[in-house]
Design an enzyme around this catalytic site. Structure first.
Site, PDB file in Angstrom:
ATOM      1  N   ASP A   1       1.022  -1.217  -0.059  1.00  0.00           N
ATOM      2  CA  ASP A   1      -0.013  -0.068   0.002  1.00  0.00           C
ATOM      3  C   ASP A   1       0.574   1.067   0.297  1.00  0.00           C
ATOM      4  O   ASP A   1       2.069   1.120   1.154  1.00  0.00           O
ATOM      5  CB  ASP A   1      -1.268  -0.061   1.331  1.00  0.00           C
ATOM      6  CG  ASP A   1      -1.912   0.842   1.266  1.00  0.00           C
ATOM      7  OD1 ASP A   1      -2.444   1.423  -0.045  1.00  0.00           O
ATOM      8  OD2 ASP A   1      -2.637   1.146   2.224  1.00  0.00           O
TER       9      ASP A   1
ATOM     10  N   HIS B   1       2.868   3.515  -8.537  1.00  0.00           N
ATOM     11  CA  HIS B   1       2.478   1.673  -9.289  1.00  0.00           C
ATOM     12  C   HIS B   1       4.158   1.041  -9.861  1.00  0.00           C
ATOM     13  O   HIS B   1       4.330   0.264  -9.529  1.00  0.00           O
ATOM     14  CB  HIS B   1       1.711   1.870 -10.178  1.00  0.00           C
ATOM     15  CG  HIS B   1       0.313   1.589  -9.245  1.00  0.00           C
ATOM     16  ND1 HIS B   1       0.300   1.955  -7.999  1.00  0.00           N
ATOM     17  CD2 HIS B   1      -0.667   2.483 -10.023  1.00  0.00           C
ATOM     18  CE1 HIS B   1      -1.127   1.653  -7.187  1.00  0.00           C
ATOM     19  NE2 HIS B   1      -1.427   2.671  -8.536  1.00  0.00           N
TER      20      HIS B   1
ATOM     21  N   LEU C   1      11.265 -20.364  -4.138  1.00  0.00           N
ATOM     22  CA  LEU C   1      10.652 -19.559  -3.490  1.00  0.00           C
ATOM     23  C   LEU C   1       9.244 -19.576  -4.419  1.00  0.00           C
ATOM     24  O   LEU C   1       9.232 -19.983  -5.483  1.00  0.00           O
ATOM     25  CB  LEU C   1      11.317 -17.818  -3.858  1.00  0.00           C
ATOM     26  CG  LEU C   1      10.434 -16.946  -3.751  1.00  0.00           C
ATOM     27  CD1 LEU C   1      10.340 -16.891  -1.917  1.00  0.00           C
ATOM     28  CD2 LEU C   1      10.574 -15.642  -4.032  1.00  0.00           C
TER      29      LEU C   1
HETATM   30  C1  FPP Z   1      -1.951   0.007  -3.798  1.00  0.00           C
HETATM   31  O1  FPP Z   1      -1.467   1.822  -3.391  1.00  0.00           O
HETATM   32  C2  FPP Z   1      -0.863  -0.939  -4.289  1.00  0.00           C
HETATM   33  C3  FPP Z   1      -1.702  -1.581  -5.690  1.00  0.00           C
HETATM   34  C4  FPP Z   1      -3.749  -0.844  -5.133  1.00  0.00           C
HETATM   35  C5  FPP Z   1      -1.711  -2.120  -6.951  1.00  0.00           C
HETATM   36  C6  FPP Z   1       0.124  -2.790  -6.202  1.00  0.00           C
HETATM   37  C7  FPP Z   1       0.899  -2.835  -7.837  1.00  0.00           C
HETATM   38  C8  FPP Z   1       2.563  -2.725  -7.548  1.00  0.00           C
HETATM   39  C9  FPP Z   1       2.899  -2.748  -6.678  1.00  0.00           C
HETATM   40  C10 FPP Z   1       2.660  -2.683  -9.075  1.00  0.00           C
HETATM   41  C11 FPP Z   1       3.000  -3.909  -9.510  1.00  0.00           C
HETATM   42  C12 FPP Z   1       2.844  -5.043  -9.366  1.00  0.00           C
HETATM   43  C13 FPP Z   1       3.094  -6.178  -9.569  1.00  0.00           C
HETATM   44  C14 FPP Z   1       2.617  -7.399  -8.940  1.00  0.00           C
HETATM   45  C15 FPP Z   1       3.871  -6.724 -10.816  1.00  0.00           C
HETATM   46  P1  FPP Z   1      -2.189   1.849  -3.347  1.00  0.00           P
HETATM   47  O2  FPP Z   1      -2.400   2.800  -5.385  1.00  0.00           O
HETATM   48  O3  FPP Z   1      -3.724   1.776  -3.248  1.00  0.00           O
HETATM   49  O4  FPP Z   1      -1.963   3.397  -2.928  1.00  0.00           O
HETATM   50  P2  FPP Z   1      -2.417   4.568  -2.243  1.00  0.00           P
HETATM   51  O5  FPP Z   1      -3.005   4.364  -0.436  1.00  0.00           O
HETATM   52  O6  FPP Z   1      -1.502   5.411  -1.536  1.00  0.00           O
HETATM   53  O7  FPP Z   1      -3.561   5.389  -2.778  1.00  0.00           O
END
Ligand code: FPP
Length: 245
Positions: free
Chosen positions: A20, A37, A131
Site C-alpha cells: 500500500d 505503481h 521461492l
Molecule cells: C496499493 O497502493 C497498490 C496497488 C493497488 C497496486 C500494486 C501494484 C504494484 C506494486 C505494481 C505492480 C505489481 C506487480 C506484482 C507486477 P495504492 O494505490 O492504494 O496507494 P494509496 O493508498 O497511496 O492510494
C-alpha cells in the site's frame, strides 16, 4: 538481538504483503499515481530477490484487489500494462533464480493477453522450488471462500487442509501452500482489506508507515527479525506455563 542474514536453510516462512501507499507516495511528490505503481514494481523485484535469503519460501503479494476495479479506468489500464510488463520481463529472471510464479484470484475479467501471459509464466516456472511467488490479482478473500464453499457444499468429509486447497485453486496432488506466517502492510493503514482472511488465521501482523515504493530490503529484513522474536502460541499455553495454576 541481531540475526545472521542468510536464513535460506531454515524452515520456510510464508510472508504475505499488502503493498500500500503507491498513490500517496507519487502524489506527495507531484507525480501521477501510476508513477507510484511503477516504482512499486521496482520494490516487488527487490522483495522477490531478498525473500529466499530471509528464509521465505512463499511470498504472496496483493497486487490488485477485486475492489480495485472501482478505480479510474486510466489507473486500472496502467496497472494491467504493468502486470503484463512484469510477466514479460521478469519470468526469465524468476526461473534463473528458482522462483515459481502463480497468480491467485479471478482470471476471467483480465484482458485475454494478460491471462495468457499469466498461464505462460506459471507453466514455465512450475518446476522452480527456491521461492513460490504468488501474485494476488482480482483477489477477494471473501469471494475465494464463498466459491470454495460452493464447490464443496455437500462434502461432509471435507478437512481444513482440503478446503484450503480449494481456496487457493491449487491442484490437490502437489505440496499445499502453507498458512501465512507473517503479514506485512506498508502505507500506514492497519487493516486486512479482504486479503487471505482464512490463511492469516494465525499470522503475525507487521504494519509500517513506509510507503511501498520506499520499502527496502532492510525493511523486509527488519519485519522478519521482528517476526522471529514473536512467541507464536496457536491458542496453546507456552510449555513453561503449562503446569502453573
Ligand atoms: C496499493 O497502493 C497498490 C496497488 C493497488 C497496486 C500494486 C501494484 C504494484 C506494486 C505494481 C505492480 C505489481 C506487480 C506484482 C507486477 P495504492 O494505490 O492504494 O496507494 P494509496 O493508498 O497511496 O492510494
Amino acid at each position: 538481538m541481531q540475526s545472521t542474514f542468510n536464513h535460506e536453510n531454515e524452515t520456510k516462512t510464508h510472508v504475505a504483503m499488502i503493498m500500500d501507499g503507491n498513490g500517496r507516495w507519487a502524489q506527495s511528490r507531484g507525480m501521477l499515481r501510476i508513477e507510484g505503481h511503477r516504482r512499486g514494481m521496482e520494490t516487488v523485484r527487490k522483495m522477490v530477490e531478498a525473500a529466499p535469503e530471509l528464509g521465505v519460501g512463499t511470498l504472496t503479494l496483493y497486487a490488485f484487489s477485486s475492489d480495485n476495479w472501482k478505480r479510474p479506468a486510466a489507473e486500472v489500464e496502467a496497472l494491467m500494462r504493468l502486470f503484463q510488463l512484469y510477466l514479460k520481463r521478469e519470468v526469465k529472471k524468476c526461473i534463473e533464480n528458482g522462483v515459481r510464479l502463480s497468480v491467485v484470484g479471478r482470471r476471467d475479467r483480465f484482458p485475454q493477453r494478460l491471462q495468457r501471459a499469466m498461464e505462460r509464466a506459471e507453466e514455465a516456472s512450475r518446476h522452480c522450488q527456491r521461492l513460490h511467488l504468488r501474485i494476488a490479482a482480482d483477489y477477494s478473500a471473501r469471494d475465494m471462500i464463498l466459491r470454495a464453499a460452493q464447490r464443496v457444499a455437500s462434502d461432509e468429509s471435507l478437512s481444513r487442509e482440503l478446503f484450503a486447497r480449494h481456496l487457493s485453486g491449487e491442484p490437490h496432488d502437489g505440496e499445499p501452500t502453507p498458512d501465512v506466517d507473517l503479514l506485512v502492510r506498508t502505507g500506514g493503514e492497519k487493516r486486512l482489506s479482504d486479503f487471505l482472511l482464512w490463511e492469516c488465521a494465525y499470522a503475525e501482523l507487521f504494519f509500517t508507515p513506509k510507503m511501498w515504493p520506499e520499502f527496502e530490503k532492510s525493511d523486509f529484513k527488519q519485519a522478519i527479525d521482528d517476526f522471529r522474536h514473536r512467541e507464536r502460541r496457536f491458542g496453546e499455553v507456552p510449555v513453561a506455563h503449562a503446569n502453573a495454576a
